[in-house]
Scaffold this motif. Structure first.
Motif, PDB file in Angstrom:
ATOM      1  N   ILE A  98       0.766  -0.935   0.171  1.00  0.00           N
ATOM      2  CA  ILE A  98       0.076   0.015  -0.179  1.00  0.00           C
ATOM      3  C   ILE A  98       0.832   1.357  -0.053  1.00  0.00           C
ATOM      4  N   GLU A  99       0.870   2.026  -0.973  1.00  0.00           N
ATOM      5  CA  GLU A  99       1.822   3.267  -1.293  1.00  0.00           C
ATOM      6  C   GLU A  99       0.967   4.419  -0.672  1.00  0.00           C
ATOM      7  N   GLY A 108      -4.585  -9.894   6.061  1.00  0.00           N
ATOM      8  CA  GLY A 108      -3.585 -10.439   5.447  1.00  0.00           C
ATOM      9  C   GLY A 108      -2.302  -9.626   5.970  1.00  0.00           C
ATOM     10  N   ASP A 109      -1.219  -9.934   4.929  1.00  0.00           N
ATOM     11  CA  ASP A 109      -0.100  -9.190   5.212  1.00  0.00           C
ATOM     12  C   ASP A 109       0.209  -8.171   4.194  1.00  0.00           C
ATOM     13  N   TYR A 110       0.454  -6.802   4.803  1.00  0.00           N
ATOM     14  CA  TYR A 110       0.841  -5.835   4.027  1.00  0.00           C
ATOM     15  C   TYR A 110       2.109  -5.089   4.422  1.00  0.00           C
ATOM     16  N   ILE A 111       2.502  -4.416   3.432  1.00  0.00           N
ATOM     17  CA  ILE A 111       3.535  -3.392   3.277  1.00  0.00           C
ATOM     18  C   ILE A 111       2.971  -2.207   3.244  1.00  0.00           C
ATOM     19  N   PHE A 112       3.199  -1.168   4.106  1.00  0.00           N
ATOM     20  CA  PHE A 112       2.647   0.183   3.858  1.00  0.00           C
ATOM     21  C   PHE A 112       4.002   0.815   3.663  1.00  0.00           C
ATOM     22  N   ARG A 113       4.047   1.419   2.247  1.00  0.00           N
ATOM     23  CA  ARG A 113       5.414   2.095   1.659  1.00  0.00           C
ATOM     24  C   ARG A 113       4.967   3.644   1.882  1.00  0.00           C
ATOM     25  N   VAL A 114       5.680   4.236   2.671  1.00  0.00           N
ATOM     26  CA  VAL A 114       5.332   5.731   2.978  1.00  0.00           C
ATOM     27  C   VAL A 114       6.565   6.349   2.404  1.00  0.00           C
ATOM     28  N   ALA A 115       6.172   7.577   1.827  1.00  0.00           N
ATOM     29  CA  ALA A 115       7.079   8.381   1.032  1.00  0.00           C
ATOM     30  C   ALA A 115       6.940  10.025   1.534  1.00  0.00           C
ATOM     31  N   ASN A 116       8.216  10.470   1.854  1.00  0.00           N
ATOM     32  CA  ASN A 116       8.281  11.966   2.161  1.00  0.00           C
ATOM     33  C   ASN A 116       8.208  12.727   0.892  1.00  0.00           C
ATOM     34  N   ASP A 117       7.315  13.432   0.478  1.00  0.00           N
ATOM     35  CA  ASP A 117       7.112  14.062  -0.750  1.00  0.00           C
ATOM     36  C   ASP A 117       7.113  15.797  -0.389  1.00  0.00           C
ATOM     37  N   VAL A 126       9.472  12.694   8.789  1.00  0.00           N
ATOM     38  CA  VAL A 126       8.152  12.394   8.950  1.00  0.00           C
ATOM     39  C   VAL A 126       8.203  10.800   9.355  1.00  0.00           C
ATOM     40  N   GLY A 127       7.171  10.281   9.702  1.00  0.00           N
ATOM     41  CA  GLY A 127       7.150   8.907   9.964  1.00  0.00           C
ATOM     42  C   GLY A 127       5.826   8.283   9.602  1.00  0.00           C
ATOM     43  N   PHE A 128       5.436   7.091  10.511  1.00  0.00           N
ATOM     44  CA  PHE A 128       4.255   6.363  10.246  1.00  0.00           C
ATOM     45  C   PHE A 128       3.606   5.807  11.302  1.00  0.00           C
ATOM     46  N   TRP A 129       2.318   5.844  11.673  1.00  0.00           N
ATOM     47  CA  TRP A 129       2.076   4.795  12.855  1.00  0.00           C
ATOM     48  C   TRP A 129       0.715   4.449  12.454  1.00  0.00           C
ATOM     49  N   LEU A 130       0.588   3.062  12.398  1.00  0.00           N
ATOM     50  CA  LEU A 130      -0.691   2.254  12.135  1.00  0.00           C
ATOM     51  C   LEU A 130      -0.952   1.779  13.507  1.00  0.00           C
ATOM     52  N   ARG A 131      -2.250   1.838  13.898  1.00  0.00           N
ATOM     53  CA  ARG A 131      -2.669   1.133  15.213  1.00  0.00           C
ATOM     54  C   ARG A 131      -4.073   0.922  15.326  1.00  0.00           C
ATOM     55  N   ASP A 132      -4.578  -0.187  16.212  1.00  0.00           N
ATOM     56  CA  ASP A 132      -5.898  -0.309  16.612  1.00  0.00           C
ATOM     57  C   ASP A 132      -6.455   0.944  16.671  1.00  0.00           C
ATOM     58  N   LYS A 133      -7.881   1.071  16.439  1.00  0.00           N
ATOM     59  CA  LYS A 133      -8.529   2.201  16.592  1.00  0.00           C
ATOM     60  C   LYS A 133      -8.775   2.605  18.092  1.00  0.00           C
ATOM     61  N   GLY A 138      12.446   8.636  10.892  1.00  0.00           N
ATOM     62  CA  GLY A 138      13.554   8.619  10.061  1.00  0.00           C
ATOM     63  C   GLY A 138      13.243   9.087   8.447  1.00  0.00           C
ATOM     64  N   LEU A 139      11.950   9.053   8.111  1.00  0.00           N
ATOM     65  CA  LEU A 139      11.710   9.496   6.702  1.00  0.00           C
ATOM     66  C   LEU A 139      11.979  11.052   6.258  1.00  0.00           C
ATOM     67  N   LEU A 140      13.300  11.325   5.733  1.00  0.00           N
ATOM     68  CA  LEU A 140      13.581  12.745   5.505  1.00  0.00           C
ATOM     69  C   LEU A 140      13.083  13.056   4.320  1.00  0.00           C
ATOM     70  N   GLN A 141      13.096  14.224   3.742  1.00  0.00           N
ATOM     71  CA  GLN A 141      12.584  14.552   2.281  1.00  0.00           C
ATOM     72  C   GLN A 141      13.274  13.760   1.019  1.00  0.00           C
ATOM     73  N   GLY A 142      12.216  13.212   0.225  1.00  0.00           N
ATOM     74  CA  GLY A 142      12.430  12.484  -0.895  1.00  0.00           C
ATOM     75  C   GLY A 142      12.572  10.872  -0.272  1.00  0.00           C
ATOM     76  N   LYS A 143      12.921  10.532   0.827  1.00  0.00           N
ATOM     77  CA  LYS A 143      13.015   9.164   1.157  1.00  0.00           C
ATOM     78  C   LYS A 143      11.591   8.229   1.226  1.00  0.00           C
ATOM     79  N   THR A 144      11.615   6.872   1.166  1.00  0.00           N
ATOM     80  CA  THR A 144      10.707   6.098   1.408  1.00  0.00           C
ATOM     81  C   THR A 144      11.173   5.102   2.356  1.00  0.00           C
TER      82      THR A 144
END
Length: 156
Positions: A30-31, A80-89, A95-102, A121-127
């Motif tokens: 999931i991008e 199922g199994d997922y990879i959340f691919r997060v980009a800093n644009d 920036v970062g990412f946080w997925l959690r139970d509601k 650890g997501l600096l500008q331009g990184k994924t």
């Protein structure tokens, strides 16, 4: 049946009578793209907010975040199994990412039974990739470093 087993940098062949290796499907990717104060995909548009620090996004999302999340609706996935691919644009800070139970609450004594996947650890331009196995239920995802709204995710 022969199965390859990696041992100490070499490969050994092992005879495994009557054993079939399980076939595991690759995780679904999931991008998600972060721009200042928001994720693009759930909102469907770039609001072109300007932010040089977290406090800018706190103010912006205090004013408009709830309405934007209502309009965005929810992401729906199958278990199922997922990879959340997060980009800093274009966010000029980490920036970062946080997925959690509601209903995730870090003060809860049963956190071991809750899903929480996060990282920065997501600096500008990184994924960066965040792997998770999702069970049926309701989840939230956001970025606490680039303060975004809490977007909804339903697994059924």
């Amino acid at each position: 049946m022969l199965k390859s087993v990696v041992m100490g940098g070499g490969i050994a062949m092992a005879m495994l009578a009557g054993f079939a290796a399980p076939s595991q499907a690759a995780p679904k990717v999931i991008e998600i793209t972060q721009v200042p104060c928001q994720f693009l995909e759930p909102e469907g548009t770039n609001h072109h907010y300007t932010s040089t620090k977290k406090a800018d996004c706190v103010a912006i999302n205090k004013e408009s975040g709830d309405q934007r999340v209502q309009k965005a609706g929810e992401m729906t996935l199958a278990p199922g199994d997922y990879i959340f691919r997060v980009a800093n644009d274009g966010v000029p800070y980490e920036v970062g990412f946080w997925l959690r139970d509601k209903d995730y609450d870090w003060t809860d004594k049963i956190l071991s039974q809750k899903i929480s996947v996060s990282g920065g650890g997501l600096l500008q331009g990184k994924t960066k990739d965040y792997a998770v196995t999702l069970e049926p239920g309701e989840y939230l995802y956001s970025c606490p470093l680039n303060t975004t709204p809490n977007y909804r995710l339903v697994v059924k």
